[in-house]
Structure formats: structure tokens, C-alpha cells
Design a protein around this motif. Structure first.
Motif, mmCIF file in Angstrom:
data_model
loop_
_atom_site.group_PDB
_atom_site.id
_atom_site.type_symbol
_atom_site.label_atom_id
_atom_site.label_comp_id
_atom_site.label_asym_id
_atom_site.label_seq_id
_atom_site.Cartn_x
_atom_site.Cartn_y
_atom_site.Cartn_z
ATOM 1 N N PRO A 91 161.615 61.280 93.680
ATOM 2 C CA PRO A 91 162.305 60.627 94.799
ATOM 3 C C PRO A 91 163.183 59.461 94.362
ATOM 4 C CG PRO A 91 160.023 61.076 95.380
ATOM 5 C CD PRO A 91 160.159 61.360 93.916
ATOM 6 N N LEU A 92 162.764 58.735 93.309
ATOM 7 C CA LEU A 92 163.593 57.636 92.813
ATOM 8 C C LEU A 92 164.867 58.163 92.168
ATOM 9 C CD1 LEU A 92 160.919 55.198 91.344
ATOM 10 C CD2 LEU A 92 162.662 54.590 93.034
ATOM 11 N N LEU A 93 164.768 59.297 91.485
ATOM 12 C CA LEU A 93 165.960 59.895 90.880
ATOM 13 C C LEU A 93 167.037 60.163 91.928
ATOM 14 C CD1 LEU A 93 164.538 62.574 88.411
ATOM 15 C CD2 LEU A 93 165.644 60.432 87.799
ATOM 16 N N ALA A 94 166.607 60.594 93.095
ATOM 17 C CA ALA A 94 167.552 60.912 94.176
ATOM 18 C C ALA A 94 168.284 59.667 94.671
ATOM 19 C CB ALA A 94 166.819 61.581 95.329
ATOM 20 N N GLN A 95 167.736 58.491 94.358
ATOM 21 C CA GLN A 95 168.341 57.243 94.823
ATOM 22 C C GLN A 95 169.205 56.562 93.767
ATOM 23 O OE1 GLN A 95 168.134 56.628 98.002
ATOM 24 N NE2 GLN A 95 166.769 58.402 98.170
ATOM 25 N N LEU A 96 169.336 57.162 92.592
ATOM 26 C CA LEU A 96 170.166 56.544 91.556
ATOM 27 C C LEU A 96 171.590 56.319 92.062
ATOM 28 C CD1 LEU A 96 169.005 58.556 88.411
ATOM 29 C CD2 LEU A 96 168.686 56.104 88.793
ATOM 30 N N GLY A 97 172.046 55.101 91.946
ATOM 31 C CA GLY A 97 173.409 54.762 92.378
ATOM 32 C C GLY A 97 173.604 54.663 93.867
ATOM 33 N N GLN A 98 172.507 54.744 94.629
ATOM 34 C CA GLN A 98 172.633 54.790 96.096
ATOM 35 C C GLN A 98 172.248 53.488 96.800
ATOM 36 O OE1 GLN A 98 173.876 57.745 97.432
ATOM 37 N NE2 GLN A 98 174.020 58.258 95.259
ATOM 38 N N ILE A 99 171.493 52.629 96.119
ATOM 39 C CA ILE A 99 170.962 51.427 96.781
ATOM 40 C C ILE A 99 171.674 50.184 96.246
ATOM 41 C CG2 ILE A 99 168.901 50.057 97.287
ATOM 42 C CD1 ILE A 99 167.220 52.545 96.754
ATOM 43 N N GLY A 100 172.220 49.407 97.155
ATOM 44 C CA GLY A 100 172.884 48.169 96.770
ATOM 45 C C GLY A 100 174.258 48.393 96.167
ATOM 46 N N SER A 101 174.850 47.298 95.682
ATOM 47 C CA SER A 101 176.212 47.370 95.136
ATOM 48 C C SER A 101 176.317 46.624 93.809
ATOM 49 C CB SER A 101 177.207 46.779 96.145
ATOM 50 O OG SER A 101 176.844 45.443 96.470
ATOM 51 N N ASN A 102 175.197 46.515 93.108
ATOM 52 C CA ASN A 102 175.178 45.751 91.862
ATOM 53 C C ASN A 102 175.511 46.599 90.635
ATOM 54 O OD1 ASN A 102 174.750 43.209 90.578
ATOM 55 N ND2 ASN A 102 172.784 43.947 89.811
ATOM 56 N N GLN A 103 175.698 47.898 90.832
ATOM 57 C CA GLN A 103 175.956 48.795 89.706
ATOM 58 C C GLN A 103 177.354 48.544 89.107
ATOM 59 O OE1 GLN A 103 175.348 49.827 92.853
ATOM 60 N NE2 GLN A 103 173.421 50.943 92.878
ATOM 61 N N HIS A 104 177.500 48.879 87.846
ATOM 62 C CA HIS A 104 178.836 48.819 87.236
ATOM 63 C C HIS A 104 179.726 49.873 87.885
ATOM 64 C CE1 HIS A 104 176.815 46.939 83.583
ATOM 65 N NE2 HIS A 104 177.789 46.114 83.863
ATOM 66 N N GLN A 105 180.874 49.455 88.367
ATOM 67 C CA GLN A 105 181.860 50.384 88.910
ATOM 68 C C GLN A 105 182.950 50.678 87.886
ATOM 69 O OE1 GLN A 105 181.101 51.688 91.811
ATOM 70 N NE2 GLN A 105 179.373 50.272 92.056
ATOM 71 N N LYS A 106 183.064 49.797 86.906
ATOM 72 C CA LYS A 106 184.015 49.966 85.811
ATOM 73 C C LYS A 106 183.462 49.223 84.594
ATOM 74 C CE LYS A 106 186.791 46.010 87.312
ATOM 75 N NZ LYS A 106 188.142 45.546 87.702
ATOM 76 N N ILE A 107 184.061 49.452 83.461
ATOM 77 C CA ILE A 107 183.605 48.765 82.248
ATOM 78 C C ILE A 107 183.881 47.268 82.409
ATOM 79 C CG2 ILE A 107 183.864 48.579 79.754
ATOM 80 C CD1 ILE A 107 184.939 51.444 79.748
ATOM 81 N N PRO A 108 182.862 46.433 82.268
ATOM 82 C CA PRO A 108 183.097 44.986 82.416
ATOM 83 C C PRO A 108 183.974 44.443 81.304
ATOM 84 C CG PRO A 108 180.868 45.401 81.631
ATOM 85 C CD PRO A 108 181.451 46.729 81.971
ATOM 86 N N ALA A 109 184.787 43.463 81.638
ATOM 87 C CA ALA A 109 185.690 42.876 80.642
ATOM 88 C C ALA A 109 184.917 42.079 79.600
ATOM 89 C CB ALA A 109 186.718 41.981 81.333
ATOM 90 N N LYS A 110 183.792 41.501 80.024
ATOM 91 C CA LYS A 110 183.010 40.643 79.125
ATOM 92 C C LYS A 110 182.015 41.470 78.324
ATOM 93 C CE LYS A 110 180.295 36.379 79.193
ATOM 94 N NZ LYS A 110 179.668 35.342 80.061
ATOM 95 N N GLU A 111 181.962 41.245 77.026
ATOM 96 C CA GLU A 111 181.020 41.950 76.167
ATOM 97 C C GLU A 111 179.595 41.417 76.370
ATOM 98 O OE1 GLU A 111 182.227 42.721 71.973
ATOM 99 O OE2 GLU A 111 183.930 41.434 72.523
ATOM 100 N N PHE A 112 178.618 42.295 76.153
ATOM 101 C CA PHE A 112 177.210 41.913 76.181
ATOM 102 C C PHE A 112 176.831 41.472 74.767
ATOM 103 C CE2 PHE A 112 172.598 43.002 76.126
ATOM 104 C CZ PHE A 112 172.186 42.206 77.192
ATOM 105 N N LYS A 113 176.513 40.191 74.609
ATOM 106 C CA LYS A 113 176.344 39.625 73.271
ATOM 107 C C LYS A 113 174.901 39.656 72.761
ATOM 108 C CE LYS A 113 180.653 38.169 72.656
ATOM 109 N NZ LYS A 113 181.497 38.653 71.545
ATOM 110 N N LYS A 114 173.926 39.890 73.645
ATOM 111 C CA LYS A 114 172.534 39.839 73.211
ATOM 112 C C LYS A 114 172.185 41.078 72.378
ATOM 113 C CE LYS A 114 171.127 37.288 77.350
ATOM 114 N NZ LYS A 114 170.268 37.310 78.555
ATOM 115 N N ILE A 115 171.132 40.944 71.543
ATOM 116 C CA ILE A 115 170.717 42.083 70.724
ATOM 117 C C ILE A 115 169.714 42.976 71.456
ATOM 118 C CG2 ILE A 115 171.153 40.883 68.545
ATOM 119 C CD1 ILE A 115 168.093 40.516 68.316
ATOM 120 N N SER A 116 169.259 42.532 72.622
ATOM 121 C CA SER A 116 168.352 43.352 73.433
ATOM 122 C C SER A 116 169.153 44.410 74.183
ATOM 123 C CB SER A 116 167.596 42.471 74.428
ATOM 124 O OG SER A 116 168.515 41.800 75.272
#
Length: 232
Positions: A91-116
Motif C-alpha cells: 500500500p505504501l508503494l502505491a503512494q510513492l510521489g502522491q503525498i505532499g509536495s516536498n519531492q524533487h520536481q527537477k534536479i536541484p541547482a545546489k549539490e549535496f555535499k555530505k558523504i551520507s
């Protein structure tokens, strides 16, 4: 109650043990309580439903998650879905990308600098990673579907799980997905990021480094190669 406590309570915070006064409620009553106007009552209901490993409870919790606006009820719902176990995964799989609006819609301009490895932004994907390897077989099926939004979030979950639980056999389905979505830079960027957890992907990354000319994709290749060299 001081101001800080009142603030937390308004967001649905419930201290451990406070749910005991609701333990007399049966499953149907708790599901009804998920719709309470009082955030703390929604938190209590979600917490107690973790003891109800039924499809009805899972669907009720997910339905509540889709409309919940307060922090602590959201946390309790996600905790309960994980505590219920494997019954929650599909059931959670069916909700991927469906809840909220915090997902990446495009490649962010800022790089992720952490090693995690970055925690998924999508709440369904973020919940699925807590299942670890158990979620991988069904997450892989999402890569085969023609649903770019769900694929994008599934990649985040797969990458996170693999980074902390090495699963070399995941390389091939991810690389196949990459080539199937050659015209979707967001999916390609995310798959390049997952390669940071696969020493086996070095040849693939070096090959793509020669073929593509998008700056952010090239930067992500550099980062993945750096992490591979650092941890292997």
C-alpha cells in the motif's frame, strides 16, 4: 503547561504512556479517532493502531497520512505502518510521489555535499526505507512500470537502503531503468546518485561521464565516483 509544551500539543504531541486511557477502544473506534479534530487524539489513534495488523488498519492509516497536516500524527502514522510490518509495504508503494509536495520536481541547482546518502524527501519512500531489505523486491517492481513519478521516489528508497545494506544485484535493474528513461534527467540524476553505493558501477559511471554534457549530471557522477573510491 508552558508555551513550549502547548506548542507541541497543538502539533499533536503525545508523551509515552498517555495513550493508555484509550486502550479500551477497538479498531473501528481508533480508525474513527484518526479523523478527530484534536491532533493529539489522532496521534493516540495512530499509535494504538500499530497493534492492529490488519489490512483495514493499514489503509486507514495511509488514508489519514494523505490528509494529515500536523507533525506528530504524521510521525505516529509512519511508525505504526512500520510496526505493522510487511502488510504495509505494497500500500505504501502505491503512494510513492502522491503525498505532499516536498519531492524533487527537477534536479536541484545546489549539490549535496555530505558523504551520507540523503533521506528520501517523499514521505512514502521515507517510510519504506525503514523496512530495509524487506522492501526491495517490491520496490524493484516499480522500476518496471511506466510511472515516472513513482519510479523517481522508488529510486531514492532503493539507493538509501542499498547504501547502508550493500546489495550488488541491484545494479543491473537500476542501470536498465537509467537507459529506459534516457530522456528523463531527474531519474538519471537519481540513479547516478544510487551508484555511489555500488563499487561495481564505476565502469558505468566513467562511460556516462564521456557521453553526457549536463553539468549537474556530471557533478553527480563525480560525487558518486568520489564516494566509491572513499569507501572501497
Amino acid at each position: 503547561m508552558n508555551q513550549k509544551e502547548a506548542q507541541k500539543s497543538s502539533r499533536g504531541y503525545v508523551p509515552n504512556g498517555a495513550e493508555t486511557e484509550f486502550t479500551h477502544c477497538d479498531c473501528k473506534e481508533l480508525i474513527h479517532l484518526l479523523n478527530s479534530k484534536i491532533p493529539a487524539e489522532r496521534s493516540v489513534a495512530a499509535r494504538l493502531l500499530s497493534n492492529s495488523s490488519t489490512q483495514e488498519s493499514v489503509f486507514a492509516l495511509i488514508s489519514a497520512l494523505k490528509k494529515e497536516t500536523k507533525l506528530y500524527p504524521k510521525l505516529e502514522i509512519c511508525n505504526s505502518l512500520v510496526n505493522i510490518g510487511s502488510l504495509s509495504i505494497k500500500p505504501l508503494l502505491a503512494q510513492l510521489g502522491q503525498i505532499g509536495s516536498n519531492q524533487h520536481q527537477k534536479i536541484p541547482a545546489k549539490e549535496f555535499k555530505k558523504i551520507s546518502y540523503p533521506l528520501p524527501r517523499d514521505i512514502a519512500a521515507r517510510t519504506l526505507v525503514r523496512f530495509g531489505k524487506k522492501a526491495l523486491p517490491l520496490l524493484l517492481t516499480v522500476l518496471e512500470e511506466n510511472k515516472p513519478k513513482q519510479i523517481s521516489e522508488a529510486i531514492d528508497a532503493i539507493g538509501f537502503i542499498n547504501f547502508y545494506n550493500s546489495e550488488p544485484e541491484l545494479v543491473n535493474p537500476l542501470q536498465k531503468c537509467y537507459h529506459r528513461h534516457f530522456n528523463n534527467e531527474l531519474i538519471q540524476w537519481k540513479i547516478i546518485r544510487t551508484m555511489s553505493g555500488f563499487p561495481e558501477s564505476k565502469t558505468f559511471l566513467l562511460d556516462q561521464q564521456q557521453q553526457i554534457n549536463t553539468l549537474r549530471l556530471l557533478q553527480e557522477i563525480d560525487r558518486s565516483l568520489l564516494l566509491i573510491s572513499r569507501f572501497n
